[in-house]
Design an enzyme around this catalytic site. Structure first.
Site, PDB file in Angstrom:
ATOM      1  N   SER A  45       0.865  -1.173   0.000  1.00 30.04           N
ATOM      2  CA  SER A  45       0.000   0.000   0.000  1.00 30.04           C
ATOM      3  C   SER A  45       0.904   1.226   0.000  1.00 30.04           C
ATOM      4  O   SER A  45       1.824   1.323   0.821  1.00 30.04           O
ATOM      5  CB  SER A  45      -0.894  -0.019   1.240  1.00 30.04           C
ATOM      6  OG  SER A  45      -1.853   1.010   1.151  1.00 30.04           O
ATOM      7  N   GLU A  46       0.657   2.160  -0.915  1.00 31.00           N
ATOM      8  CA  GLU A  46       1.651   3.221  -1.143  1.00 31.00           C
ATOM      9  C   GLU A  46       1.792   4.195   0.026  1.00 31.00           C
ATOM     10  O   GLU A  46       2.737   4.971   0.076  1.00 31.00           O
ATOM     11  CB  GLU A  46       1.384   3.969  -2.456  1.00 31.00           C
ATOM     12  CG  GLU A  46       0.057   4.684  -2.564  1.00 31.00           C
ATOM     13  CD  GLU A  46      -0.999   3.840  -3.252  1.00 31.00           C
ATOM     14  OE1 GLU A  46      -0.991   2.605  -3.088  1.00 31.00           O
ATOM     15  OE2 GLU A  46      -1.867   4.421  -3.940  1.00 31.00           O
ATOM     16  N   ASN A  47       0.864   4.151   1.000  1.00 27.77           N
ATOM     17  CA  ASN A  47       1.063   4.983   2.181  1.00 27.77           C
ATOM     18  C   ASN A  47       2.028   4.348   3.187  1.00 27.77           C
ATOM     19  O   ASN A  47       2.204   4.882   4.285  1.00 27.77           O
ATOM     20  CB  ASN A  47      -0.280   5.319   2.844  1.00 27.77           C
ATOM     21  CG  ASN A  47      -1.062   4.090   3.217  1.00 27.77           C
ATOM     22  OD1 ASN A  47      -1.080   3.113   2.477  1.00 27.77           O
ATOM     23  ND2 ASN A  47      -1.693   4.113   4.371  1.00 27.77           N
TER      24      ASN A  47
END
Lengths: 220, 240
Positions: A45-47
């Protein structure tokens, strides 16, 4: 299984054991529910998470643990957290095997628009461009037509382009296309869909792969 | 005894305050916000409200400062987090990646009350990292050929197109961590880390809002994500 789950299930069949996978918002998020039990993938997840697990029960929600859609998630054993710059270095650097993204339009070369709508203020891009540019393989999952019945697969984009990089595979409720140098190749039709219907609902020209097959019922 | 001897040697008395304790970086949110003048450029950590320094933002909303230039991935939600500053028209310009989640930002932009500069999320986070790392920018393939790359320098390196991105720096960084020790070493909690570690490196004055302050030595050196040299001040969440 509803039609969006059908698309998600079809996309899940593309995943291979030990793939690092980033799932976008919408239909892509549903893909996690259909990953075959003999295939272990790691959700990025890019966060800042590698190893995203299932959605928690309401009583186990942790406000500091969300996915890129800002929805509460859990993590699995072996997961890790990292900052945003590291996360996007993973993406740009080609360390994510597969990204599955939603889309507004796809052109005849397989390039997509998925971040802005013409005539509206352009105030959000998020990680859309990074994921499309950097992921080793990009699959788009989408309904074939808009709510108004217009083809989302068009000759030329009328929405702002997300990247010059073409996607690799297009999975809709009607058909599956691969993208090659010379454009789109139909490789599969969904159950009950005729070639004529797919052609009628696709504005962009496409090739018909020699061995294209009628899709079998996809089950979870 | 030996441990005591070693720590005395490692921390010479001159860095200690009058009572033999190191001068604390701990201040109140009110004291922190008093340093910030109208027109300042401020980095604010967080992915939406997750990992955002909400007590510092609330103190800023209580203050009279305006014309702020905010560098943050989003601008909160309507009336929440940085969304309060938008509603109170304290923000002159925002630099970030995704503002559509707050309809009041769209409204302010359309009313020409606020400027917006949009960057892909990875370009934004790397620009902040570059700012803190003393770099003059970098070339990224992301956004080549798109609206976002209009007016940016393009360069072909080994046959591939890239666009130039300048570094981002700020007067202040307001970051959120889970735990600080008295020196300002920080650790974060889960996905609340996001932009905070980079922002802590890229501003003249860095203020960390934390849930808890512990004694030096209580966070293992292996665990520390942001070393204390980046941190100027610490405030406690909800602390006034």
């Amino acid at each position: 299984m509803n039609i969006k789950q059908y698309i998600a299930a079809r996309a899940a069949k593309e995943l291979k054991d030990s793939d690092i996978v980033n799932l976008g918002i919408g239909i892509p998020t549903l893909v996690a529910d259909f990953i075959p039990s003999d295939v272990q993938v790691f959700l990025h997840s890019e966060n800042g998470i590698l190893g995203v697990g299932p959605t928690p029960d309401p009583e186990h929600i942790d406000q500091d643990l969300v996915n890129a859609g800002k929805m509460p998630v859990t993590v699995l054993n072996g997961s890790s957290y990292f900052d945003s710059a590291s996360s996007f270095a993973m993406i740009r650097g080609g360390h994510v095997s597969v990204s599955i993204l939603g889309v507004l339009q796809i052109d005849a070369k397989g390039r997509i628009a998925n971040w802005a709508v013409p005539g509206k203020s352009v105030l959000g891009v998020g990680g859309a461009m990074d994921l499309l540019e950097g992921s080793k393989k990009v699959i788009v999952t989408t309904m074939h037509t808009t709510n108004k019945g217009e083809s989302k697969i068009v000759k030329e984009l009328t929405y702002p382009i997300t990247s010059e990089r073409a996607v690799d595979l297009i999975i809709t409720d009607l058909a599956v296309f691969t993208v090659k140098e010379d454009g789109l190749h139909l490789i599969e039709l969904a159950p009950g869909i005729s070639l004529e219907e797919a052609q009628q609902k696709t504005d962009a020209p496409f090739h018909i792969a020699g061995s294209f097959k009628k899709g079998k019922e996809v089950t979870a | 005894m030996l441990g005591f001897f070693i720590s005395e040697r490692l921390y010479p008395t001159k860095v200690y305050g009058e009572e033999g304790k190191r001068m604390s970086k701990l201040i109140t949110c009110e004291e922190a916000v008093k340093m910030i003048k109208s027109g300042s450029r401020i980095m604010v950590g967080g992915f939406g409200l997750v990992g955002a320094p909400l007590s510092l933002i609330a103190a800023l909303a209580q203050s009279e400062v305006k014309d702020l230039e905010i560098i943050s991935n989003n601008l909160g939600e309507p009336g929440k987090g940085l969304g309060v500053l938008v509603r109170q028209k304290q923000v002159k310009k925002a630099i970030g990646s995704y503002f559509t989640s707050n309809p009041e930002v769209v409204q302010s932009y359309q009313n020409q009350e606020m400027e917006v500069e949009l960057l892909p999320q990875g370009t934004m986070s790397e620009a902040i990292r570059a700012g803190g790392a003393g770099l003059g920018g970098f070339y990224t393939p992301v956004s080549v050929g798109t609206k976002i790359a209009e007016n940016k320098e393009e360069r072909t390196i080994a046959g591939k197109k890239y666009v130039f991105q300048e570094p981002l720096k700020a007067n202040f960084a307001l970051v959120k961590a889970n735990k600080a020790d008295q020196l300002g070493n920080l650790i974060y909690n889960k996905s609340a880390r996001n932009f905070n570690p980079m922002m802590a490196t890229a501003a003249d004055v860095v203020i960390a809002e934390v849930d808890e302050v512990v004694e030096v030595g209580q966070i293992s050196p292996e665990e520390i994500i942001t070393p204390h040299l980046y941190i100027d001040f610490i405030v406690l969440k909800g602390g006034n």
